[in-house]
Design a protein around this motif. Structure first.
Motif, short mmCIF file in Angstrom:
data_model
loop_
_atom_site.label_atom_id
_atom_site.label_comp_id
_atom_site.label_asym_id
_atom_site.label_seq_id
_atom_site.Cartn_x
_atom_site.Cartn_y
_atom_site.Cartn_z
N UNK B 36 0.84 -1.19 0.00
CA UNK B 36 0.00 0.00 0.00
C UNK B 36 0.88 1.25 0.00
N UNK B 46 -4.24 0.76 -2.26
CA UNK B 46 -3.70 -0.53 -2.66
C UNK B 46 -2.87 -0.38 -3.93
N UNK B 49 -1.25 -6.75 -4.95
CA UNK B 49 -1.77 -7.87 -4.18
C UNK B 49 -1.23 -9.16 -4.77
N UNK B 87 3.67 0.53 2.78
CA UNK B 87 3.49 -0.53 3.75
C UNK B 87 3.28 -1.86 3.04
N UNK B 89 1.75 -5.82 3.78
CA UNK B 89 0.81 -6.48 4.67
C UNK B 89 0.67 -7.94 4.26
N UNK B 91 -1.59 -11.35 4.42
CA UNK B 91 -2.97 -11.77 4.70
C UNK B 91 -3.08 -13.29 4.62
N UNK B 95 -3.73 -12.62 13.11
CA UNK B 95 -4.21 -11.33 12.57
C UNK B 95 -3.42 -10.87 11.35
N UNK B 96 -4.09 -10.20 10.45
CA UNK B 96 -3.40 -9.57 9.33
C UNK B 96 -2.42 -8.55 9.92
N UNK B 98 0.86 -5.66 9.32
CA UNK B 98 1.54 -4.73 8.42
C UNK B 98 2.98 -4.54 8.87
N UNK B 100 6.15 -1.81 9.33
CA UNK B 100 6.15 -0.49 9.96
C UNK B 100 6.27 0.64 8.96
#
Lengths: 117, 107
Positions: B36, B46, B49, B87, B89, B91, B95-96, B98, B100
């Motif tokens: 992102x 976004x 992906x 960022x 991330x 998935x 938990x999802x 990210x 820093x």
């Protein structure tokens, strides 16, 4: 055009409660999972809740489990998050997020929650 | 929880130059990784992906690669509008999580 419009943020005292809303438009709301992602001032991103399209399943990280509750009203194309027992560390911008199906493809502009006495 | 580590924290690049950003996962996330972009005062957007697929409307100067635990985002020729925080991330697991963030600023 996909639009996500958050509301409900504001100043609340530690231990207090707040309910966030996200009005969605421009897509078939009930067919998408949704979530809330927060960003503390000057910090990174944290996913704090997710919900399936039907609303039948939800999940939370340990940092908010038992205090935050995500829900949705598919008849009104609206996402909610009830936040209880708020702490100073919950201070952040809260973004409404559309999930496709597990990553965020659209973000709202965010609503600021400030927890302070 | 899977920890995502981005490097460097800040990358200073001149317009027109190439920028390479890294993201490492503490355990395998397969290709379940997104990138992102966040400009100051705005919501994230976004970019990528599936570790390497550009999102709709993202220009071709953005490319990404990797799988498992090592990922890279490359901006081939930086434009003024690309100076921002990026960022990653994962998935793959809940938990999802990210990274820093990497701030790309003007050299």
């Amino acid at each position: 055009e996909v639009q996500l419009l958050e509301s409900g943020g504001g100043l609340v005292q530690p231990g207090g409660s707040l309910r966030l809303s996200c009005a969605a438009s421009g897509f078939s709301f009930s067919t998408y999972g949704m979530g809330w992602v927060r960003q503390a001032p000057g910090k990174g991103l944290e996913c704090v809740s997710v919900i399936t399209g039907s609303g039948g399943a939800t999940d939370y990280p340990d940092s908010v489990k038992g205090r935050f509750t995500i829900s949705r009203d598919n008849s009104k194309n609206t996402l909610f998050m009830q936040m209880n027992s708020l702490r100073a560390e919950d201070t952040a911008i809260y973004y409404c997020a559309r999930l496709t199906p597990y990553y965020v493809d659209y973000w709202g502009q965010g609503t600021l929650v400030t927890v302070s006495s | 929880e899977i920890v995502m580590t981005q490097s460097p924290a800040t990358l200073s690049v001149s317009p027109g130059e190439r920028a390479t950003l890294s993201c490492r996962a503490s355990q395998s996330v397969a290709s379940n990784l997104a990138w992102y972009q966040q400009k100051s005062g705005q919501a994230p957007r976004l970019l990528i992906y599936g570790a390497s697929t550009r999102a709709t409307t993202i220009p071709g100067r953005f490319s990404a690669s990797g799988s498992g635990t090592e990922f890279t985002l490359t901006i081939s020729s930086l434009q003024s509008e690309d100076f921002a925080v990026y960022y990653c991330q994962q998935y793959n697991n809940w938990p999802r999580t990210f990274g820093q963030g990497t701030k790309v600023d003007v050299k």
